[in-house]
Design a protein around this motif. Sequence first.
Motif, mmCIF file in Angstrom:
data_model
loop_
_atom_site.group_PDB
_atom_site.id
_atom_site.type_symbol
_atom_site.label_atom_id
_atom_site.label_comp_id
_atom_site.label_asym_id
_atom_site.label_seq_id
_atom_site.Cartn_x
_atom_site.Cartn_y
_atom_site.Cartn_z
ATOM 1 N N LEU A 3 0.838 -1.192 0.000
ATOM 2 C CA LEU A 3 0.000 0.000 0.000
ATOM 3 C C LEU A 3 0.876 1.246 0.000
ATOM 4 N N PRO A 4 0.325 2.405 -0.369
ATOM 5 C CA PRO A 4 1.087 3.645 -0.235
ATOM 6 C C PRO A 4 1.488 3.916 1.217
ATOM 7 N N SER A 5 0.615 3.547 2.137
ATOM 8 C CA SER A 5 0.895 3.680 3.571
ATOM 9 C C SER A 5 0.428 2.406 4.260
ATOM 10 N N THR A 6 1.358 1.739 4.941
ATOM 11 C CA THR A 6 1.048 0.444 5.545
ATOM 12 C C THR A 6 0.972 0.583 7.056
ATOM 13 N N THR A 7 -0.250 0.599 7.576
ATOM 14 C CA THR A 7 -0.489 0.627 9.011
ATOM 15 C C THR A 7 -1.504 -0.463 9.333
ATOM 16 N N VAL A 8 -1.661 -0.755 10.610
ATOM 17 C CA VAL A 8 -2.666 -1.735 10.995
ATOM 18 C C VAL A 8 -4.041 -1.296 10.506
ATOM 19 N N ASP A 9 -4.334 -0.005 10.599
ATOM 20 C CA ASP A 9 -5.644 0.485 10.164
ATOM 21 C C ASP A 9 -5.809 0.429 8.649
ATOM 22 N N SER A 10 -4.753 0.773 7.891
ATOM 23 C CA SER A 10 -4.885 0.717 6.428
ATOM 24 C C SER A 10 -4.975 -0.730 5.950
#
Length: 258
Positions: free
Chosen positions: A55-62
């Motif tokens: 992903l462009p931004s990899t977080t637990v939420d994304s």
Amino acid sequence: MVKLNQHRIGSGEPLVLVHGIGSRWQVWEPLFDRLAGSFEVIAVDLPGFGGSGPLPSTTVDSLTDALAEFIAAEGLERPHLGGNSMGGLITLNAAARGLARSVTAFSPIGFWDRPGRVWCQQSLGRARELGRVLGPRLPALLGTAAGRTVFLELVFGKPWRVTPEVALATVQGAVDAPGFPEALASFEHARLHELGALAEIPVTVAWGNRDILLTYATQSRRARKVLPNARHITLTGSGHTPFYDDPAGCARVLLDQR
């Protein structure tokens, strides 16, 4: 939307399985034969792990958003969800949105205090870096029971029992995952956002009593307080990722959730 790499087997009500950080869909393989007669099992690689693009931004939420988009895109009508570690919290949060008919979380993140969270982040980060540094020497190291025990005790309760091939794939999966660093950093803000629909569906939290990454004694107790109406199960003799330690017991946990 990033397309998720997936593996499907079996028939019945859909069961979506979600791995932890640095892992991949294959971690669920020890359960497939036991689950395939009752579920259409759909094991996925989260974005930035295994065979799925980042992903462009990899977080637990994304990553939770990506799972929700996958469920919608595949036309899955409130599947059963199962998750381990980071995937455990992801599936709990997805189920809280009303996306599941049941959810089972094996050693989910997010039920720690600050020292427990820092220990988890530092331990995983150092283990991945060590795997990267050792590189070509990993096959020889993991070819011995002693090497597997030293290197994989964070994730397996009985690491000496796994095959050298599984051990190498486990370490290499973390080393090669582009989503690992950013996802690990996001653990600082990872939490169960709300109970929501969790109050209306069957919820199970299963924890191996040999889990030293997300310590069983303290974190499973917090999970019981946060989710008092859930079914809480101790997997005796199992570690953080219990599917190789006790495949029959883990499959039974999922089968009994129906």
